[in-house]
Design a protein around this motif. Structure first.
Motif, PDB file in Angstrom:
ATOM      1  N   ARG A  50     -10.034 -19.122   4.386  1.00  0.00           N
ATOM      2  CA  ARG A  50     -10.872 -20.165   3.796  1.00  0.00           C
ATOM      3  C   ARG A  50     -12.326 -19.714   3.717  1.00  0.00           C
ATOM      4  NH1 ARG A  50      -9.395 -25.267   3.133  1.00  0.00           N
ATOM      5  NH2 ARG A  50     -11.470 -26.047   3.678  1.00  0.00           N
ATOM      6  N   ARG A  51     -12.718 -18.820   4.622  1.00  0.00           N
ATOM      7  CA  ARG A  51     -14.091 -18.333   4.631  1.00  0.00           C
ATOM      8  C   ARG A  51     -14.274 -17.061   3.811  1.00  0.00           C
ATOM      9  NH1 ARG A  51     -13.036 -19.785  10.153  1.00  0.00           N
ATOM     10  NH2 ARG A  51     -12.519 -17.615  10.639  1.00  0.00           N
ATOM     11  N   ASP A  52     -13.157 -16.438   3.418  1.00  0.00           N
ATOM     12  CA  ASP A  52     -13.211 -15.122   2.794  1.00  0.00           C
ATOM     13  C   ASP A  52     -12.269 -15.092   1.597  1.00  0.00           C
ATOM     14  OD1 ASP A  52     -12.812 -12.409   2.098  1.00  0.00           O
ATOM     15  OD2 ASP A  52     -13.194 -11.742   4.137  1.00  0.00           O
ATOM     16  N   ARG A  53     -12.837 -15.138   0.391  1.00  0.00           N
ATOM     17  CA  ARG A  53     -12.023 -15.198  -0.822  1.00  0.00           C
ATOM     18  C   ARG A  53     -11.136 -13.972  -0.981  1.00  0.00           C
ATOM     19  NH1 ARG A  53     -15.214 -16.260  -6.290  1.00  0.00           N
ATOM     20  NH2 ARG A  53     -15.640 -18.187  -5.114  1.00  0.00           N
ATOM     21  N   GLU A  54     -11.655 -12.789  -0.648  1.00  0.00           N
ATOM     22  CA  GLU A  54     -10.864 -11.565  -0.806  1.00  0.00           C
ATOM     23  C   GLU A  54      -9.693 -11.541   0.169  1.00  0.00           C
ATOM     24  OE1 GLU A  54     -11.067  -9.297  -3.196  1.00  0.00           O
ATOM     25  OE2 GLU A  54     -12.558 -10.688  -4.024  1.00  0.00           O
ATOM     26  N   LEU A  55      -9.897 -12.042   1.362  1.00  0.00           N
ATOM     27  CA  LEU A  55      -8.798 -12.115   2.319  1.00  0.00           C
ATOM     28  C   LEU A  55      -7.739 -13.102   1.833  1.00  0.00           C
ATOM     29  CD1 LEU A  55      -7.526 -11.373   5.018  1.00  0.00           C
ATOM     30  CD2 LEU A  55      -8.945 -13.153   6.089  1.00  0.00           C
ATOM     31  N   ARG A 175      -6.984  -6.491   4.046  1.00  0.00           N
ATOM     32  CA  ARG A 175      -7.823  -5.925   2.983  1.00  0.00           C
ATOM     33  C   ARG A 175      -7.390  -4.505   2.654  1.00  0.00           C
ATOM     34  NH1 ARG A 175     -13.222  -7.896   5.983  1.00  0.00           N
ATOM     35  NH2 ARG A 175     -13.386 -10.029   5.181  1.00  0.00           N
ATOM     36  N   TRP A 176      -7.076  -3.716   3.680  1.00  0.00           N
ATOM     37  CA  TRP A 176      -6.671  -2.332   3.463  1.00  0.00           C
ATOM     38  C   TRP A 176      -5.383  -2.272   2.643  1.00  0.00           C
ATOM     39  CZ3 TRP A 176      -2.709   1.079   4.234  1.00  0.00           C
ATOM     40  CH2 TRP A 176      -3.020   2.441   4.166  1.00  0.00           C
ATOM     41  N   MET A 177      -4.420  -3.097   2.982  1.00  0.00           N
ATOM     42  CA  MET A 177      -3.148  -3.079   2.249  1.00  0.00           C
ATOM     43  C   MET A 177      -3.354  -3.488   0.797  1.00  0.00           C
ATOM     44  SD  MET A 177      -0.227  -4.427   4.914  1.00  0.00           S
ATOM     45  CE  MET A 177      -0.941  -6.078   5.111  1.00  0.00           C
ATOM     46  N   ALA A 178      -4.129  -4.555   0.583  1.00  0.00           N
ATOM     47  CA  ALA A 178      -4.352  -5.027  -0.788  1.00  0.00           C
ATOM     48  C   ALA A 178      -5.095  -3.979  -1.616  1.00  0.00           C
ATOM     49  CB  ALA A 178      -5.131  -6.342  -0.764  1.00  0.00           C
ATOM     50  N   GLU A 179      -6.070  -3.320  -1.005  1.00  0.00           N
ATOM     51  CA  GLU A 179      -6.869  -2.331  -1.723  1.00  0.00           C
ATOM     52  C   GLU A 179      -6.075  -1.074  -2.039  1.00  0.00           C
ATOM     53  OE1 GLU A 179     -10.865   0.439  -1.018  1.00  0.00           O
ATOM     54  OE2 GLU A 179     -10.429  -1.225   0.341  1.00  0.00           O
ATOM     55  N   HIS A 180      -5.196  -0.650  -1.121  1.00  0.00           N
ATOM     56  CA  HIS A 180      -4.506   0.623  -1.267  1.00  0.00           C
ATOM     57  C   HIS A 180      -3.110   0.507  -1.871  1.00  0.00           C
ATOM     58  CE1 HIS A 180      -7.697   1.792   1.536  1.00  0.00           C
ATOM     59  NE2 HIS A 180      -7.451   3.037   1.197  1.00  0.00           N
ATOM     60  N   ARG A 181      -2.579  -0.699  -2.011  1.00  0.00           N
ATOM     61  CA  ARG A 181      -1.193  -0.845  -2.453  1.00  0.00           C
ATOM     62  C   ARG A 181      -0.922  -0.077  -3.754  1.00  0.00           C
ATOM     63  NH1 ARG A 181       3.947  -0.915  -1.447  1.00  0.00           N
ATOM     64  NH2 ARG A 181       3.272   1.067  -2.340  1.00  0.00           N
ATOM     65  N   GLY A 182      -1.826  -0.141  -4.705  1.00  0.00           N
ATOM     66  CA  GLY A 182      -1.607   0.505  -5.989  1.00  0.00           C
ATOM     67  C   GLY A 182      -1.571   2.015  -5.919  1.00  0.00           C
ATOM     68  N   ARG A 183      -2.162   2.600  -4.861  1.00  0.00           N
ATOM     69  CA  ARG A 183      -2.211   4.059  -4.733  1.00  0.00           C
ATOM     70  C   ARG A 183      -1.181   4.610  -3.760  1.00  0.00           C
ATOM     71  NH1 ARG A 183      -7.646   2.472  -4.854  1.00  0.00           N
ATOM     72  NH2 ARG A 183      -7.914   2.678  -2.609  1.00  0.00           N
ATOM     73  N   LEU A 184      -0.513   3.743  -3.040  1.00  0.00           N
ATOM     74  CA  LEU A 184       0.480   4.176  -2.062  1.00  0.00           C
ATOM     75  C   LEU A 184       1.868   4.201  -2.689  1.00  0.00           C
ATOM     76  CD1 LEU A 184      -0.818   2.082   0.959  1.00  0.00           C
ATOM     77  CD2 LEU A 184      -0.817   4.584   0.822  1.00  0.00           C
ATOM     78  N   GLU A 185       2.592   5.287  -2.448  1.00  0.00           N
ATOM     79  CA  GLU A 185       3.907   5.447  -3.058  1.00  0.00           C
ATOM     80  C   GLU A 185       5.033   4.830  -2.238  1.00  0.00           C
ATOM     81  OE1 GLU A 185       4.235   9.638  -3.682  1.00  0.00           O
ATOM     82  OE2 GLU A 185       2.576   9.692  -5.145  1.00  0.00           O
ATOM     83  N   ALA A 186       4.802   4.540  -0.978  1.00  0.00           N
ATOM     84  CA  ALA A 186       5.832   3.912  -0.149  1.00  0.00           C
ATOM     85  C   ALA A 186       6.224   2.571  -0.756  1.00  0.00           C
ATOM     86  CB  ALA A 186       5.318   3.704   1.271  1.00  0.00           C
ATOM     87  N   PRO A 187       7.513   2.275  -0.885  1.00  0.00           N
ATOM     88  CA  PRO A 187       7.920   0.993  -1.462  1.00  0.00           C
ATOM     89  C   PRO A 187       7.401  -0.216  -0.686  1.00  0.00           C
ATOM     90  CG  PRO A 187       9.784   2.504  -1.366  1.00  0.00           C
ATOM     91  CD  PRO A 187       8.667   3.143  -0.594  1.00  0.00           C
ATOM     92  N   VAL A 188       7.337  -0.103   0.637  1.00  0.00           N
ATOM     93  CA  VAL A 188       6.985  -1.257   1.465  1.00  0.00           C
ATOM     94  C   VAL A 188       5.867  -0.883   2.443  1.00  0.00           C
ATOM     95  CG1 VAL A 188       7.831  -3.056   3.009  1.00  0.00           C
ATOM     96  CG2 VAL A 188       9.390  -2.016   1.342  1.00  0.00           C
ATOM     97  N   VAL A 189       4.809  -1.702   2.445  1.00  0.00           N
ATOM     98  CA  VAL A 189       3.702  -1.563   3.394  1.00  0.00           C
ATOM     99  C   VAL A 189       3.683  -2.834   4.236  1.00  0.00           C
ATOM    100  CG1 VAL A 189       1.235  -1.173   3.676  1.00  0.00           C
ATOM    101  CG2 VAL A 189       2.430  -0.195   1.697  1.00  0.00           C
ATOM    102  N   LEU A 190       3.753  -2.690   5.541  1.00  0.00           N
ATOM    103  CA  LEU A 190       3.875  -3.850   6.425  1.00  0.00           C
ATOM    104  C   LEU A 190       2.720  -3.886   7.410  1.00  0.00           C
ATOM    105  CD1 LEU A 190       6.996  -2.286   6.374  1.00  0.00           C
ATOM    106  CD2 LEU A 190       7.555  -4.658   6.877  1.00  0.00           C
TER     107      LEU A 190
END
Length: 242
Positions: A50-55, A175-190
Motif C-alpha cells: 500500500r505504501r509502495d506502488r512498485e512492490l 522487486r528483484w524477481m519482477a525486475e529480472h524475470r524477463g531476463r532469467l531463463e529459468a521457468p520458475v523463480v520462487l
C-alpha cells in the motif's frame, strides 16, 4: 499471469491456492514452457504494498502470490474462496523440491548470507536424495551495479536451472524477481525469503538477530490492516477480471 483466481486484499491479489494447487500450477508452467515468479506474502507484504506502488505491482504481476499468513486465508474465506489455505515459504520449498526430485528438475539457490545457499543446498540434498542442484550464490549485501546484475543473471542462466530459489529480504526480493524475470531463463523463480535460513538450520540465529525489528513491524502493520480490511471487504477476482 496464470489462470488462478485471486482475492483482492487491499489492492494485492492473493492467489486462491493450497499447497497442492500451488505445486500443480508450478508443474504446469514447466510442462508448458511458461515463465513466472512466485511471491509469498502476508499482512506485512500487503501493507508495504500500500505504501509502495512498485512492490504492489510486483505482487500483482506474479504467476502466483500465495497466502503466506493466516490473515490472508481468512480474507480469502471471507471473499468466497473456502478452499484457500496457508502456503508458507518453507513449506512451498519442500513441496516443490519433492516434485523436483520426481521430475528431475534442477535448482539454483540465490540469496542469504555468505555460505548460507551452499549450506542450504547440502541440507536439502540430504533430505531429498537425488535432488539436482546446479548452483548457489550469496550476493553482496549492498546495491549491485548494472554490470554485477548482468553477471549474476548470466551465471544463473548458464546453470540451466529449472527452479531459481530467491532468499532475499522483503521487499528487495519481490522487486528483484519482477525486475529480472524477463531476463532469467529459468521457468520458475520462487521468492521464499527466510526459508533459506530455516532449511539451512539457521533458524535460531536468524530469529535471534531480529525480534525487535519484527515486533515493531507487526505493531505498526497489524492494527492498520485490521482497520482497513474492515472498511474494504476482500473481493474474489476470476482470471478474466485481472
Amino acid at each position: 499471469m496464470s489462470g488462478i483466481a485471486r482475492v483482492d486484499v487491499l489492492g494485492v491479489g492473493i492467489s486462491v491456492v493450497n499447497r497442492a494447487a500451488a505445486v500443480h500450477e508450478i508443474t504446469r508452467w514447466i510442462d508448458t514452457g511458461e515463465r513466472h515468479y512466485v511471491c509469498v506474502t502476508d499482512v506485512q507484504g500487503v501493507m508495504a504494498s500500500r505504501r509502495d506502488r512498485e512492490l504492489r505491482r510486483a505482487h500483482n504481476e506474479s504467476g502466483l502470490t500465495v497466502p503466506g499468513g493466516t490473515a490472508m486465508v481468512r480474507a480469502g474465506h471471507r471473499a468466497g474462496a473456502p478452499g484457500m489455505r496457508q502456503v508458507t515459504g518453507p513449506d512451498l520449498m519442500l513441496d516443490v523440491l519433492a516434485r523436483a526430485v520426481e521430475r528431475g528438475w534442477t535448482s539454483y539457490f540465490y540469496g542469504g548470507a555468505e555460505g548460507v545457499p551452499e549450506m542450504l543446498a547440502n541440507h536439502l540434498g540430504l533430505r531429498f536424495p537425488g535432488l539436482k542442484v546446479v548452483g548457489a550464490y550469496s550476493p553482496p549485501s549492498r546495491p549491485l551495479t548494472p554490470r554485477e546484475h548482468a553477471a549474476i543473471t548470466a551465471r544463473i542462466n548458464g546453470s540451466g536451472a529449472d527452479l531459481l530459489w530467491v532468499g532475499l529480504p522483503t521487499p528487495e526480493q519481490e522487486r528483484w524477481m519482477a525486475e529480472h524475470r524477463g531476463r532469467l531463463e529459468a521457468p520458475v523463480v520462487l521468492g521464499v525469503g527466510t526459508a533459506f535460513d530455516s532449511h539451512a538450520s539457521r533458524r535460531s540465529q536468524s530469529w535471534a538477530t531480529g525480534p525487535r525489528r519484527l515486533w515493531q513491524r507487526y505493531a505498526r502493520d497489524n492494527p492498520a490492516y485490521l482497520t482497513r480490511i474492515a472498511l474494504r471487504r476482500p473481493r474474489l477476482r476470476m482470471p478474466a477480471d485481472r
